[in-house]
Design an enzyme around this catalytic site. Structure first.
Site, PDB file in Angstrom:
ATOM      1  N   CYS A 137      -1.584 -39.246   7.265  1.00 19.82           N
ATOM      2  CA  CYS A 137      -1.541 -39.293   5.812  1.00 19.82           C
ATOM      3  C   CYS A 137      -0.257 -39.969   5.367  1.00 19.82           C
ATOM      4  CB  CYS A 137      -1.610 -37.881   5.227  1.00 19.82           C
ATOM      5  SG  CYS A 137      -1.569 -37.835   3.416  1.00 19.82           S
ATOM      6  N   HIS A 179     -10.983 -37.631   3.043  1.00 19.02           N
ATOM      7  CA  HIS A 179      -9.526 -37.477   3.054  1.00 19.02           C
ATOM      8  C   HIS A 179      -8.955 -37.774   1.668  1.00 19.02           C
ATOM      9  CE1 HIS A 179      -5.485 -37.981   5.143  1.00 19.02           C
ATOM     10  NE2 HIS A 179      -5.256 -38.488   3.941  1.00 19.02           N
ATOM     11  N   GLU A 180      -9.373 -38.895   1.064  1.00 19.83           N
ATOM     12  CA  GLU A 180      -8.814 -39.274  -0.231  1.00 19.83           C
ATOM     13  C   GLU A 180      -9.320 -38.368  -1.351  1.00 19.83           C
ATOM     14  OE1 GLU A 180      -6.342 -41.116  -0.204  1.00 19.83           O
ATOM     15  OE2 GLU A 180      -6.652 -41.792   1.858  1.00 19.83           O
ATOM     16  N   HIS A 183      -7.442 -35.121  -1.577  1.00 18.09           N
ATOM     17  CA  HIS A 183      -6.174 -35.209  -2.301  1.00 18.09           C
ATOM     18  C   HIS A 183      -6.354 -34.841  -3.772  1.00 18.09           C
ATOM     19  CE1 HIS A 183      -3.017 -36.606   0.329  1.00 18.09           C
ATOM     20  NE2 HIS A 183      -3.751 -37.597   0.806  1.00 18.09           N
TER      21      HIS A 183
END
Length: 221
Positions: A137, A179-180, A183
């Protein structure tokens, strides 16, 4: 509520504060300076980002997306979420056009991902298939860890013009999208990682195999 069912605090920023923050980032970019990527420990990474509902006028949104893309590519990375630039909005950019060793690409189901802008993205697992691989990351510099994720997902998101899209992703593309999007829910990959797998970047070449069997054996997870 994030995809794990864990509650996260809503972003307390006003529209004016968000706009002012974005204007400063764009000003830096236009001046030839790429904004820094926020690192783990900053509270914005633990906020539930606000849905984009027009807080930025179209020209400023376009400039912000261009700034995000420039920062992502310079890092270099394959994705960047708005909170990683300190802005709690549900916006992320993705792109993976880097070359990969064929054996690794096959094992990780890694296909090229053309540049993609996602506004208010969400995802849902499709089926029970999961895959575990190392990931890193840009907001947790210097380390990588194994994360088990759904291998196939359904997604919905809007583009910069406001058109809604529904799209399926699999393999590495699905990993990047998850993953994004995580966030934007205040979740960083280390929250989902097998912590015993965590390794510093300079140690990662030991385990940079197509799969994670060697890392499982060597690190005991």
């Amino acid at each position: 509520m994030n995809p794990n069912g864990e509650s996260t605090a809503s972003a307390p920023w006003s529209t004016e504060a968000i706009r002012a923050g974005v204007e400063e980032l764009v000003r830096l970019h236009e001046a030839g300076v790429l904004p820094p990527i926020v690192q783990l420990g900053h509270p914005v990474l633990r906020m539930a980002a606000a849905d984009f509902t027009g807080q930025l006028e179209p020209g400023l949104l376009r400039a912000f997306l261009d700034t995000m893309r420039a920062v992502m590519l310079d890092a270099p990375g394959v994705g960047l979420a708005a909170p990683q630039l300190g802005i709690p909005l549900r916006i992320a950019v993705l792109q993976d056009l880097y070359e990969s060793v064929p054996e690794v690409a096959l094992a990780r189901e890694r296909e090229p991902l053309e540049y993609l802008e996602t506004v208010n993205p969400r995802y849902w697992p499709v089926g029970d298939r999961t895959v575990a691989f190392y990931e890193g990351c840009l907001s947790f510099n210097g380390y990588q860890g194994v994360v088990e994720r759904p291998a196939d997902i359904d997604t919905t998101y809007r583009d910069a013009e406001g058109t809604t899209h529904e799209r399926k992703f699999s393999g590495w593309q699905a990993r990047i999208f998850q993953h994004e999007t995580d966030h934007l829910d205040g979740t960083v990959y280390i929250d989902k990682a097998v912590t015993r797998s965590l390794c510093a970047n300079h140690e990662y070449p030991r385990w940079a195999h197509p799969g994670i069997a060697a890392a499982r054996s060597g690190l005991g997870f």
